[in-house]
Design an enzyme around this catalytic site. Sequence first.
Site, PDB file in Angstrom:
ATOM      1  N   HIS A  61      33.159 -54.044 -18.669  1.00 18.59           N
ATOM      2  CA  HIS A  61      33.190 -54.500 -17.267  1.00 18.59           C
ATOM      3  C   HIS A  61      33.461 -53.329 -16.324  1.00 18.59           C
ATOM      4  CE1 HIS A  61      35.702 -55.306 -13.733  1.00 18.59           C
ATOM      5  NE2 HIS A  61      34.854 -56.299 -13.505  1.00 18.59           N
ATOM      6  N   ASP A 116      36.184 -64.969 -17.751  1.00 15.64           N
ATOM      7  CA  ASP A 116      37.249 -63.977 -17.918  1.00 15.64           C
ATOM      8  C   ASP A 116      38.190 -64.411 -19.037  1.00 15.64           C
ATOM      9  OD1 ASP A 116      38.659 -61.624 -17.195  1.00 15.64           O
ATOM     10  OD2 ASP A 116      40.025 -62.772 -15.926  1.00 15.64           O
ATOM     11  N   HIS A 134      36.548 -55.787 -21.366  1.00 20.32           N
ATOM     12  CA  HIS A 134      36.986 -55.325 -20.052  1.00 20.32           C
ATOM     13  C   HIS A 134      36.626 -53.861 -19.815  1.00 20.32           C
ATOM     14  CE1 HIS A 134      39.102 -59.097 -19.291  1.00 20.32           C
ATOM     15  NE2 HIS A 134      39.276 -58.665 -18.050  1.00 20.32           N
ATOM     16  N   HIS A 143      33.905 -60.736 -11.247  1.00 18.46           N
ATOM     17  CA  HIS A 143      34.608 -60.059 -12.350  1.00 18.46           C
ATOM     18  C   HIS A 143      34.388 -60.795 -13.668  1.00 18.46           C
ATOM     19  CE1 HIS A 143      38.045 -58.149 -14.469  1.00 18.46           C
ATOM     20  NE2 HIS A 143      38.274 -59.368 -14.922  1.00 18.46           N
TER      21      HIS A 143
END
Length: 369
Positions: A262, A176, A259, A276
């Site tokens: 994602h 991340d 993101h 995540h």
Amino acid sequence: MTSAKYVKSVTSPKKFIIGEGLLASINDYMKTFGDSAYVICDEFILERAQEEAGKSIRNGDNKAVFEKFNYQITKQEIERHRDLSRKAGANIIVGIGGGKTLDTAKAAAYYEKLPVVIFPTIASTDAPCTALAVIYKEDGSFDEYLFLPSNPDVVLADTGMLAAAPSRFFAAGIGDALATYFEARACYRSFGDNLVLMKPSATGLGIARLCYESLLKNAVEAKIAVDNHVVTRAVEETIEATIYLSGVGAESGGLAAAHAIHNGMTAVESLHKAQHGEKVTFGLLTQLVLENAPREELETVIHLIKAVNLPLTLKDLGVDKFEEKEWRQVAIDACAEGDTMGNMPFPVSPDDVYQAIVTANAIAEAYHD
């Protein structure tokens, strides 16, 4: 909040505390903000929190009510905790657990107009420090971002607890955080919106770059230490990078394609067990393909991904069979209005994203052992 055309920002928690043994002394860090705590806990930490944190709070002549988090942050779950916090007469909310638990605490505190103390038990995302909660639907797919007017009052990073968590979570936090600089760089170049819907600051970009540099220096050695359940300087500096530098860097610098991709991937059923940060890592590879990043940069990222044992390919993430229709939908969702794909410094279409996903996976396969 509307986007401010020329207003830049740097936002962060009031206090970020990092060290060992913080759970047993939690009252020292929350007592100036409230004396009647409503504590939302992950199931696995609930009993320990009641014992250690509860003792600390009682010894400080304060009160606490502990409640288990029910696995998913939805609007219904936030409302449940709001109601219980009111019934408890709480004047401060504490979140102890993973990213979704912490976001629930932040959201409930926001709606109840209470201060919030955040205590992550895993270093898997930069969620602890941000003025943001990511809300999901009951089926686990992405619902919306809840933008908060302020960051948490206190974030406590207990290095002993974070290093003792399964190392997969530690690696996911590295993944991340690895995207932070590249997304902030894209947002800065495009003069896009950061996570408080202002413009990215040079400070935000600088913090994001420091996050990347810290990971290059420390992450591999830190992952080895965590695999062996010990805390070293490299572990401490990596935790600071994955929780604080990544959180402040992302919030002040902005997010971009990684993101957004994602978020598109959350609707893929075979990926629901992926972390995540693991999905963000693949989103980063796709972003670098979209940017046609220099090979040296791409290889540096891939080598770090492999060295900390993060999933590299879609197969590693759990995709047994690549279905074009499904991944076309991921690409469409990644380009949804209001998501962070708009912070890329050039126009990006769903077809661009789909082709970059296929290419990123093929490149990852080529580097796979």
